[in-house]
Structure formats: C-alpha cells, structure tokens
Design an enzyme around this catalytic site. Structure first.
Site: not given
Length: 223
Positions: A124, A128
C-alpha cells in the site's frame, strides 16, 4: 474571482467534504466532478461527468486553467486484488495528472498516505510512493501532495479499525503529541480544508503536506 475546480473521487470520504467546501466557496464558480456514479447533488455551479474509469483517457472534460483535486483511493480488501488496487490508486490518479499537464491545468492536488515511499516493503505504502514519484516526473506547474494518517469521517462502508479509532481518539489524544503528533488520526474535513487553502494560495512547485501539518492548518483556520 472565478475559479474552476475539477474533482476526481467526489464520492469518497475526503472528496465529499471537499465538494461541500467548494460549493460554499464564492471564489469557485465552476465545479466539475469526475465520478463513477452520480452524487445526487444539484447545484447551479456543479457539473458531473459520470464515466467508465476504464476509458478515463477518453473522458471529455476540460482541465485548462483549473484546480484539479484527486481524492481517489480504495483498499486492497475492497478492490479484491493488488492489481485492482493499483489500478485505482496509481493508474487512475496518474492518468488524471497526465491529462492535467497536457491540458494546462493550474495545479494538481492529491491525497496519498502518510509514509508514502516507493521503496517500502508494504504494498500500500509503496504504491502511494510510486504515484508521488510519477507525478513529480510530470513537472506540473504546481503539485500539492497530502499525506494524512488514518482518516476519520462518515464512510458509506464499515471499517472496523476506523470505527474503533474514532471512538477512542479523544481518549488517546494526549498520546499523540510532540513527535507522535503526525500519527494522530485526522478528520477527512481537515484534509479537504487543507487542500482548498493550498489551492487558493496559488503557489508553483511541489509541496508535501504531512498529516500533522494538515491538522495544524485546519486548527488555525478554525476547522
């Protein structure tokens, strides 16, 4: 002042708060939402583009001279697979960034995540970080990155962790002080407010807004 805004992700936690702020701001006279489904909002200065995000590149939306806000985001659980997550959290925002660059948008403002790092072992956080890196490479006139900690607000879907943190955040607030302040949960409306204030400053260049800075900005503005 006749400002124009385009919002991608208007049905999400931060997006909904951002749209509310934009509609109440007299400086913004034209607001376009890029959405999968209608928000149901009716307002004289609001326009919706209900699209298939698989055809995002072919979307007929004018970004010239606009402030482009991107609050798109999902979770791996909701997306179903890492590939689907990457599509929503990397490919779609980057595509909008490229469109903004090509069409001459004034600035691009996006929500990523605290700790975003393209070298992270956490999928994750890595995605990003990769998104931030790719957006920087576009050399947009102005790029504002917002890295909130755990977001609090009224989501349509139930998220146990956020519900628990929301209920105890007041009790734990003394813990999140000093060096730990940046880890404190942040209200979605605070992020939306920080994005709007940043857009209205009209600064060129790249700016990274960490979670504690987002909270400070909102506190100073009375949010």
């Amino acid at each position: 002042m006749n400002r124009k805004a385009v919002v991608a992700g208007a049905t999400g936690l931060v997006g909904k708060e951002l749209v509310r702020l934009l509609l109440n701001d007299p400086d913004y006279t034209d607001i376009t939402l890029i959405v999968r489904r209608s928000t149901g909002i009716v307002h004289a200065k609001l326009h919706e583009k209900v699209i298939d995000f698989e055809q995002l590149e072919n979307t007929n939306v004018n970004l010239t001279g606009t402030d482009v806000f991107c609050t798109l985001g999902t979770t791996i659980k909701k997306a179903g697979t890492k590939e689907a997550f990457r599509l929503v959290d990397y490919h779609y925002p980057l595509t909008i960034g490229k469109m903004a660059k090509a069409q001459g948008a004034k600035q691009f403002l996006i929500v990523t995540s605290m700790g975003a790092n393209p070298l992270s072992r956490t999928f994750y956080i890595r995605v990003k970080g990769e998104l931030e890196e790719s957006l920087r490479e576009l050399c947009l006139p102005a790029l504002h990155i917002f890295r909130p900690s755990l977001l609090l607000g009224n989501r349509e879907e139930f998220r146990l962790g956020e519900r628990i943190m929301s209920s105890v955040s007041g009790i734990l607030s003394p813990i999140f002080s000093g060096p730990l302040r940046k880890y404190s949960p942040v209200q979605a409306k605070s992020v939306a407010n920080a994005m709007l204030l940043a857009a209205k400053r009209e600064q060129s260049g790249v700016y990274v807004n960490e979670s504690d800075q987002i909270v400070t900005v909102s506190e100073r503005s009375g949010i």
